[in-house]
Motif scaffolding. Structure first.
Motif, PDB file in Angstrom:
ATOM      1  N   ILE A  82       0.860  -1.176   0.000  1.00 50.94           N
ATOM      2  CA  ILE A  82       0.000   0.000   0.000  1.00 50.94           C
ATOM      3  C   ILE A  82       0.901   1.232   0.000  1.00 50.94           C
ATOM      4  O   ILE A  82       1.668   1.455   0.934  1.00 50.94           O
ATOM      5  N   HIS A  83       0.827   2.008  -1.067  1.00 54.89           N
ATOM      6  CA  HIS A  83       1.633   3.221  -1.173  1.00 54.89           C
ATOM      7  C   HIS A  83       0.991   4.335  -0.359  1.00 54.89           C
ATOM      8  O   HIS A  83      -0.226   4.502  -0.361  1.00 54.89           O
ATOM      9  N   GLU A  84       1.819   5.080   0.341  1.00 51.51           N
ATOM     10  CA  GLU A  84       1.367   6.137   1.245  1.00 51.51           C
ATOM     11  C   GLU A  84       0.347   5.569   2.229  1.00 51.51           C
ATOM     12  O   GLU A  84      -0.775   6.060   2.384  1.00 51.51           O
ATOM     13  N   ALA A  85       0.774   4.511   2.918  1.00 52.63           N
ATOM     14  CA  ALA A  85      -0.103   3.794   3.838  1.00 52.63           C
ATOM     15  C   ALA A  85      -0.403   4.617   5.087  1.00 52.63           C
ATOM     16  O   ALA A  85       0.414   5.425   5.543  1.00 52.63           O
ATOM     17  N   THR A  86      -1.582   4.398   5.651  1.00 49.21           N
ATOM     18  CA  THR A  86      -2.015   5.060   6.878  1.00 49.21           C
ATOM     19  C   THR A  86      -2.400   4.002   7.906  1.00 49.21           C
ATOM     20  O   THR A  86      -2.536   2.814   7.585  1.00 49.21           O
ATOM     21  N   SER A  87      -2.614   4.429   9.152  1.00 47.00           N
ATOM     22  CA  SER A  87      -3.051   3.494  10.183  1.00 47.00           C
ATOM     23  C   SER A  87      -4.426   2.924   9.857  1.00 47.00           C
ATOM     24  O   SER A  87      -4.729   1.772  10.183  1.00 47.00           O
ATOM     25  N   ALA A  88      -5.278   3.721   9.208  1.00 45.41           N
ATOM     26  CA  ALA A  88      -6.587   3.227   8.785  1.00 45.41           C
ATOM     27  C   ALA A  88      -6.429   2.101   7.756  1.00 45.41           C
ATOM     28  O   ALA A  88      -7.165   1.104   7.788  1.00 45.41           O
ATOM     29  N   ASP A  89      -5.458   2.247   6.841  1.00 40.77           N
ATOM     30  CA  ASP A  89      -5.182   1.193   5.858  1.00 40.77           C
ATOM     31  C   ASP A  89      -4.752  -0.092   6.565  1.00 40.77           C
ATOM     32  O   ASP A  89      -5.138  -1.195   6.156  1.00 40.77           O
ATOM     33  N   ASP A  90      -3.933   0.046   7.624  1.00 42.19           N
ATOM     34  CA  ASP A  90      -3.490  -1.133   8.380  1.00 42.19           C
ATOM     35  C   ASP A  90      -4.680  -1.911   8.911  1.00 42.19           C
ATOM     36  O   ASP A  90      -4.712  -3.147   8.866  1.00 42.19           O
ATOM     37  N   GLY A  91      -5.661  -1.179   9.446  1.00 40.60           N
ATOM     38  CA  GLY A  91      -6.829  -1.836  10.011  1.00 40.60           C
ATOM     39  C   GLY A  91      -7.622  -2.592   8.968  1.00 40.60           C
ATOM     40  O   GLY A  91      -8.067  -3.724   9.210  1.00 40.60           O
ATOM     41  N   ILE A  92      -7.797  -1.985   7.787  1.00 42.98           N
ATOM     42  CA  ILE A  92      -8.544  -2.651   6.723  1.00 42.98           C
ATOM     43  C   ILE A  92      -7.774  -3.872   6.224  1.00 42.98           C
ATOM     44  O   ILE A  92      -8.349  -4.947   6.029  1.00 42.98           O
ATOM     45  N   ALA A  93      -6.460  -3.729   6.025  1.00 43.45           N
ATOM     46  CA  ALA A  93      -5.654  -4.852   5.545  1.00 43.45           C
ATOM     47  C   ALA A  93      -5.712  -6.027   6.516  1.00 43.45           C
ATOM     48  O   ALA A  93      -5.749  -7.197   6.105  1.00 43.45           O
ATOM     49  N   SER A  94      -5.739  -5.731   7.818  1.00 45.97           N
ATOM     50  CA  SER A  94      -5.749  -6.800   8.813  1.00 45.97           C
ATOM     51  C   SER A  94      -7.021  -7.633   8.750  1.00 45.97           C
ATOM     52  O   SER A  94      -7.010  -8.825   9.075  1.00 45.97           O
ATOM     53  N   THR A  95      -8.127  -7.024   8.327  1.00 42.55           N
ATOM     54  CA  THR A  95      -9.383  -7.778   8.220  1.00 42.55           C
ATOM     55  C   THR A  95      -9.320  -8.825   7.121  1.00 42.55           C
ATOM     56  O   THR A  95     -10.120  -9.752   7.111  1.00 42.55           O
ATOM     57  N   PHE A  96      -8.367  -8.682   6.194  1.00 44.42           N
ATOM     58  CA  PHE A  96      -8.185  -9.674   5.135  1.00 44.42           C
ATOM     59  C   PHE A  96      -7.051 -10.645   5.470  1.00 44.42           C
ATOM     60  O   PHE A  96      -6.665 -11.460   4.641  1.00 44.42           O
ATOM     61  N   HIS A 135       6.761  10.095   3.097  1.00 45.88           N
ATOM     62  CA  HIS A 135       5.669   9.162   3.326  1.00 45.88           C
ATOM     63  C   HIS A 135       6.204   7.738   3.363  1.00 45.88           C
ATOM     64  O   HIS A 135       7.381   7.496   3.088  1.00 45.88           O
ATOM     65  N   THR A 136       5.318   6.799   3.711  1.00 44.00           N
ATOM     66  CA  THR A 136       5.670   5.384   3.834  1.00 44.00           C
ATOM     67  C   THR A 136       4.900   4.537   2.828  1.00 44.00           C
ATOM     68  O   THR A 136       3.680   4.666   2.714  1.00 44.00           O
ATOM     69  N   ASN A 137       5.614   3.689   2.101  1.00 45.73           N
ATOM     70  CA  ASN A 137       5.004   2.609   1.332  1.00 45.73           C
ATOM     71  C   ASN A 137       5.171   1.346   2.175  1.00 45.73           C
ATOM     72  O   ASN A 137       6.306   0.989   2.529  1.00 45.73           O
ATOM     73  N   ARG A 138       4.064   0.687   2.495  1.00 45.58           N
ATOM     74  CA  ARG A 138       4.108  -0.421   3.463  1.00 45.58           C
ATOM     75  C   ARG A 138       3.795  -1.753   2.787  1.00 45.58           C
ATOM     76  O   ARG A 138       2.855  -1.850   1.986  1.00 45.58           O
ATOM     77  N   ALA A 139       4.578  -2.764   3.118  1.00 42.70           N
ATOM     78  CA  ALA A 139       4.369  -4.121   2.614  1.00 42.70           C
ATOM     79  C   ALA A 139       3.710  -4.981   3.688  1.00 42.70           C
ATOM     80  O   ALA A 139       4.059  -4.888   4.869  1.00 42.70           O
ATOM     81  N   TYR A 140       2.777  -5.814   3.245  1.00 45.53           N
ATOM     82  CA  TYR A 140       2.072  -6.731   4.131  1.00 45.53           C
ATOM     83  C   TYR A 140       2.224  -8.140   3.554  1.00 45.53           C
ATOM     84  O   TYR A 140       2.378  -8.317   2.352  1.00 45.53           O
ATOM     85  N   TRP A 141       2.155  -9.123   4.426  1.00 44.56           N
ATOM     86  CA  TRP A 141       2.411 -10.495   4.004  1.00 44.56           C
ATOM     87  C   TRP A 141       1.399 -11.418   4.671  1.00 44.56           C
ATOM     88  O   TRP A 141       1.077 -11.253   5.840  1.00 44.56           O
ATOM     89  N   TYR A 142       0.887 -12.351   3.893  1.00 47.22           N
ATOM     90  CA  TYR A 142       0.017 -13.374   4.477  1.00 47.22           C
ATOM     91  C   TYR A 142       0.574 -14.746   4.145  1.00 47.22           C
ATOM     92  O   TYR A 142       0.739 -15.093   2.979  1.00 47.22           O
ATOM     93  N   VAL A 143       0.887 -15.515   5.176  1.00 49.97           N
ATOM     94  CA  VAL A 143       1.314 -16.907   5.000  1.00 49.97           C
ATOM     95  C   VAL A 143       0.559 -17.732   6.033  1.00 49.97           C
ATOM     96  O   VAL A 143       0.632 -17.444   7.226  1.00 49.97           O
ATOM     97  N   HIS A 144      -0.157 -18.735   5.582  1.00 49.50           N
ATOM     98  CA  HIS A 144      -0.947 -19.574   6.498  1.00 49.50           C
ATOM     99  C   HIS A 144      -0.124 -20.792   6.916  1.00 49.50           C
ATOM    100  O   HIS A 144       0.489 -21.422   6.066  1.00 49.50           O
TER     101      HIS A 144
END
Length: 278
Positions: free
Chosen positions: A91-105, A269-278
Motif C-alpha cells: 500500500i503506497h502512502e499507507a495510513t493506520s486506517a489502511d493497516d486496520g482494513i488490511a488486517s481484516t483480510f 511518506h511510507t510505502n508499506r508491505a504486508y504479508w500473508y502466509v498460512h
C-alpha cells in the motif's frame, strides 16, 4: 449472498489496484499493489476485488471457485494440494486506517519503505572528499559487469535490489526514463567503488529527481564514498533544473538514514508491505 453482493458493488465502484508477480527465494507469489492515489474508504472494495483476481489465477479447473470476499487464507495453489499460497500486499502512502482494513483480510505489515525528499540545489562541501584516489565519471556499456557486481555485493541483504542480473539490467536500460549519463560511477584505480543511479520522474507541475540506487562496495565502506556519490547524483539532478530530490530507503536502515538526514533529506511518506502466509 456475500459473493453476489460483491459483484453488484464492483459494477458500481471503480477498483484501483494492480496485480503483479513477485519473486522471493526463487518462488513467484501474487503481489497486490494499491497506489498512492487510493482512498481509504474504498480500500475494502479494492482488496476484495484483488483477492478475487488472485483466486481466479490460483484456482485449478478441478476446484470450485472460492467466495470472493474470503480472506487471503483461502487462496489455494493450483497443484491440487490444499496448501495456502502466500500473498504480498503493497500500500503506497499507507495510513493506520489502511493497516486496520488490511488486517481484516489477514495481512500483517512487515516492511516499511520510506520516501525522503530534499530541496535542490544543495550547498555542500562533500565533493571535497574526492581526491586523485577516486574519480567520478558517467556510466558506459563497458561498466555493466562491474556495476552489477557492486550492486549485488552492496545489497546482498535486500529482497529485490540484491539480485540484479545482466538481463534485468538490459531491461532497465530499455526503459524510456533511462539515461546513461545519469549513472555516476566512482572509481579507484579502474575498480568501481561506488555508484549513484538517478532517475527523473517527469510531471507537469513538479518533476522529481530520484536517487534510484546508491551503492558502495563493502570493500570501500567507511571512506565517505556514500556521501560523495550521493552529492554527485544530487548535483547532476540539480544541473537539470530539478528543484526536488527524492529517494526510497528501508525504515530500519539506520546507517543510511543517518547519512541522508545529515545531507538534508526529510521523511515524506511510507510505502508499506504486508504479508500473508498460512
Amino acid at each position: 449472498m456475500v459473493g453476489s453482493t460483491f459483484v453488484v458493488f464492483v459494477n458500481i465502484v471503480t477498483v484501483n489496484y494492480q496485480l503483479r508477480s513477485h519473486e522471493r527465494n526463487g518462488v513467484a507469489y501474487p503481489q497486490i499493489v494499491i497506489p498512492a492515489s487510493h482512498e481509504t474508504e474504498q480500500l475494502t472494495f479494492d482488496l476484495a476485488a484483488a483477492l478475487n483476481d488472485v483466486n481466479d489465477t490460483r484456482t485449478a479447473p478441478s476446484h470450485q471457485p472460492l467466495p470472493a470476499l474470503k480472506p487471503a487464507a483461502t487462496i489455494k495453489n493450483t497443484d491440487n494440494s490444499h496448501t495456502v499460497s502466500p500473498v504480498m500486499l503493497w500500500i503506497h502512502e499507507a495510513t493506520s486506517a489502511d493497516d486496520g482494513i488490511a488486517s481484516t483480510f489477514g495481512f500483517t505489515p512487515y516492511r516499511d519503505l520510506w520516501q525522503m525528499r530534499c530541496r535542490l540545489p544543495m550547498v555542500s562541501d562533500a565533493l571535497a572528499v574526492e581526491s586523485s584516489e577516486f574519480q567520478i565519471r558517467a556510466f558506459g556499456q563497458e561498466d555493466i559487469g562491474q556495476l552489477i557486481a557492486v550492486n549485488n555485493r552492496a545489497f546482498h541483504w535486500h529482497p529485490e535490489q540484491g539480485k540484479l542480473t545482466p538481463g534485468k539490467m538490459q531491461d532497465l536500460m530499455s526503459k524510456p526514463w533511462f539515461d546513461a549519463d545519469g549513472i555516476l560511477l566512482c572509481h579507484r584505480h579502474k575498480r568501481l567503488a561506488a555508484f549513484c543511479w538517478t532517475k527523473i520522474h517527469e510531471a507537469p507541475s513538479s518533476p522529481l529527481g530520484e536517487l534510484y540506487v546508491v551503492a558502495v562496495d563493502p570493500d570501500f565502506s567507511g571512506k565517505g564514498l556514500g556521501m560523495l556519490i550521493t552529492f554527485a547524483g544530487l548535483h547532476w539532478l540539480s544541473d537539470r533544473d530539478l528543484q526536488t530530490g527524492m529517494l526510497y530507503v528501508e525504515s530500519d536502515n539506520h546507517r543510511a538514514l543517518k547519512m541522508y538526514r545529515r545531507i538534508g533529506f526529510l521523511y515524506h511518506h511510507t510505502n508499506r508491505a504486508y504479508w500473508y502466509v498460512h
